[in-house]
Design an enzyme around this catalytic site. Sequence first.
Site, PDB file in Angstrom:
ATOM      1  N   ASP A 192       2.329  44.410  65.339  1.00 38.92           N
ATOM      2  CA  ASP A 192       2.280  45.210  64.123  1.00 38.92           C
ATOM      3  C   ASP A 192       2.762  46.623  64.402  1.00 38.92           C
ATOM      4  O   ASP A 192       2.887  47.048  65.544  1.00 38.92           O
ATOM      5  CB  ASP A 192       0.879  45.196  63.503  1.00 38.92           C
ATOM      6  CG  ASP A 192      -0.196  45.697  64.468  1.00 38.92           C
ATOM      7  OD1 ASP A 192      -1.327  45.195  64.406  1.00 38.92           O
ATOM      8  OD2 ASP A 192       0.118  46.597  65.296  1.00 38.92           O
ATOM      9  N   HIS A 228       7.741  41.012  64.349  1.00 36.06           N
ATOM     10  CA  HIS A 228       6.646  41.272  63.425  1.00 36.06           C
ATOM     11  C   HIS A 228       5.681  40.102  63.272  1.00 36.06           C
ATOM     12  O   HIS A 228       4.645  40.224  62.623  1.00 36.06           O
ATOM     13  CB  HIS A 228       7.179  41.690  62.058  1.00 36.06           C
ATOM     14  CG  HIS A 228       6.368  42.786  61.413  1.00 36.06           C
ATOM     15  ND1 HIS A 228       5.045  42.991  61.691  1.00 36.06           N
ATOM     16  CD2 HIS A 228       6.709  43.718  60.491  1.00 36.06           C
ATOM     17  CE1 HIS A 228       4.593  44.011  60.981  1.00 36.06           C
ATOM     18  NE2 HIS A 228       5.589  44.465  60.244  1.00 36.06           N
TER      19      HIS A 228
END
Lengths: 476, 372
Positions: free
Chosen positions: A450, A446
Amino acid sequence: VCIHRVRSCSSIRFIKSKYVCVFDKSALKFSHQQRLFRTSAVSCGQIVQFKLSDIGEGITEVTVKEWYIKEGDSVSQFDSICEVQSDKASVTITSRYDGVIRKLHYSIDDIAFVGKPLVDIEIDASKGVAPEEDVVETPPMSHEEHTHQEIKGHKTLATPAVRRLAMENNIKLSEVVGTGKDNRILKEDILNYLAKQTGAILPPSPKAEIVPPLRKTETVPAAPKDKARKIPVPVSRPVAFSGKDKTEPVTGFQKAMVKTMSAALKIPHFGYCDEIDLTQLVQLREELKPLAEIRGVKLSFMPFFIKAASLGLLQYPILNASLDENCQNVTYKASHNIGVAMDTEQGLIVPNVKNVQVCSVFDIAVELNRLQSLGSAGQLGTSDLTGGTFTLSNIGTIGGTYAKPVILPPEVAIGALGKIQILPRFNGKGEVIKAQIMNVSWSADHRIIDGATMARFSNLWKSYLENPASMLLDLK
Amino acid sequence: MVLQSLKNGLWLSCILRTPKACFWSTASGGLIVQSVSNDVYQNLAVEDWIHDHMDLEKQQVLFLWRNSPAVVIGRHQNPWQECNLRLLRQKNIKLARRRSGGGTVYHDLGNINLTFFTTRKKYERMENLKLIVKALKALRPQLDVHVTDRYDILLDRQYKISGTAAKLGRTSAYHHCTLLCNADKLVLSSVLKSPYKGLKSNATPSVPASVKNLFEEDPGLTSEMLLDVIAKEYATQHHIDHHITLINPADETLLPGISNKTKELQTWEWVYGKTPKFSVSTCLNMAYKDSVLDVKVNMDVKHGRIEVCNIDLPEQWLPPGLYSELVKSLTGSKFCPNETTTLVTTLLRACPQDDELHNRWSVLCENMIMLM
């Protein structure tokens, strides 16, 4: 004479603090007054030197190759003690006694001599010894009533140590019921008898296998203790659980896993899952399987999954990237080296197929075959196991639907594929049809990826697999 | 209870479906069995089973067996010292460690194995070997074969055709030996040559010898003929029928516990882990870029695992943190190329992604793995 013996014993005690005196049978004739002193100088049993017996063929010396026991270990009669070798013959030496190993006379690779002592064993006095050295025949204690005791016309069998114990406690052996072999009277029998007589609570006699005998302490184990337990008379015997915890060091494959997973923990993971309808792909594979077999290659679903992933990575190269240590730079890898998780006997390994972006589905199948056979033979090379940029894990071959895979650094994404199930689904006309459904679970880093990117990649990958003909448009 | 009746031999005779209802009707006790399997581990397990479970007091046993390509090392030997492990892996030749002492042998279907089971008291190797020589001479009287005092059988006074080893337990013993009929001598000599340098150990060394196949002396001889004539001689000497009973080492009902014995013989802990402690002291000639680096390596290996590891790299050739990680990982792990490969490739994952570093790491690790 007795007093002289005591003195020599005391001097021995101070010089040889590690070893105890080796007593011959006459030593057991010590009178009562010396008992306390002597027992505090020695452990509860008698030390016997176990000599190396004849090997045969006139052999006089052997080399000690392996010890199965060490000093302090308890052994039972017939347990293996060591392995010796002589002129192409390997010999297993077994114990003649129950007891505790007190001394090993040789180290590994030493020459041992037939007829010379191999180990010193401390025999638990209440136990019998092997027939070759049965102590039953030795002359018992001096008191008349303890010689030639008879129970129902049979001669009483008891070792001298047991006879001494009976004598000290003024017990007639004829009144004691023997529970040993051939109705032999054991130390426990004397203690049981005593307990019944006096109502005293006595400790259960220590068994060699459970309690390591007292080595350096000087307590008297045979004497009754104040806080000892009552001898139990069990009515029902519950099954004793003898399982023990087992601790082993972490080595090899496990150590490797520890390292990888600890590094992976530093990556903030997020997951994204979906289901893929593989009905068309299943049909396509059925058609192509015999063609591949003619070429000598086994065709599974994986080559299709891998190729579709590579096509997807062309559109979303961030998923084929690597983040440096300080999170300062992202490197977009040119090669799609797609790793395939493999379960081997030793554990998880992840070899990768190099440069999938320029491989055909067939090329990938060939390479997978090669990696799989090397993997099961334990012969994968370092180049097969390094350089991966993206990984797929087909856990569905074992089972499961959704998973939460862990990213393998230095990669940034991974996909876990569940098993293919036949499930009811609705088609375009609203009818219920049989569909071949597989679940996919993606995890991504992350920090640089995304959710939207992952979702779009997954949709693209899914579309290629649900409609394999569309792959033809984009194949390079 | 099964083992009890087995000790009388009667149960075994029933299960083996021999025509004789009862062995005790013969004058003296003897039994000849032959394995239907060519798997070295299964056959070694049968030896263990007979040694552990059969009562040899009334009845001695001759066990005949052949294996598909395999290298068998003695109980206290070092496989790295004795054979070319890399070649074995490449050619898919099995490696087994037997429980008897002695040296290393190469087995294939052109080699027959004979095991003579007796009680410990009746253990007598010379007698067994003389039996074999007598049998060979009965078949081919002109054959020049004799037994040496090292318990080898020599052909024409110079070529070894049989090697011996033995195992003694508490009450029983066995003596087994090979007999070269038509083995592949090229493969034999290549696999029994160790490429590993710098090994120091007290493991039993093998004594190399020139070998010859009996087939070369007389092309009319086959393994089957030799097995048969030896069985015949054994039968004569033990006053029993010349009948060979076939047994299947995979039959758990016939030989209860055999599959565990077979599994144990295949474990890494037995085959490699039982190697006596040894040290490796050698120099890697690492070709890197345009130069060759001489790197001294010292390792102590105990129970097949690396106890101590020292690699004398030039300073800063690898970042010190990485070097110590490598040594830490290797310590305690198996002296095995597969395990080492996994370890070193995994360690690389946690490293900075530097091409130069990766290259150096690969070169070093490849060289280290070659030692195993």
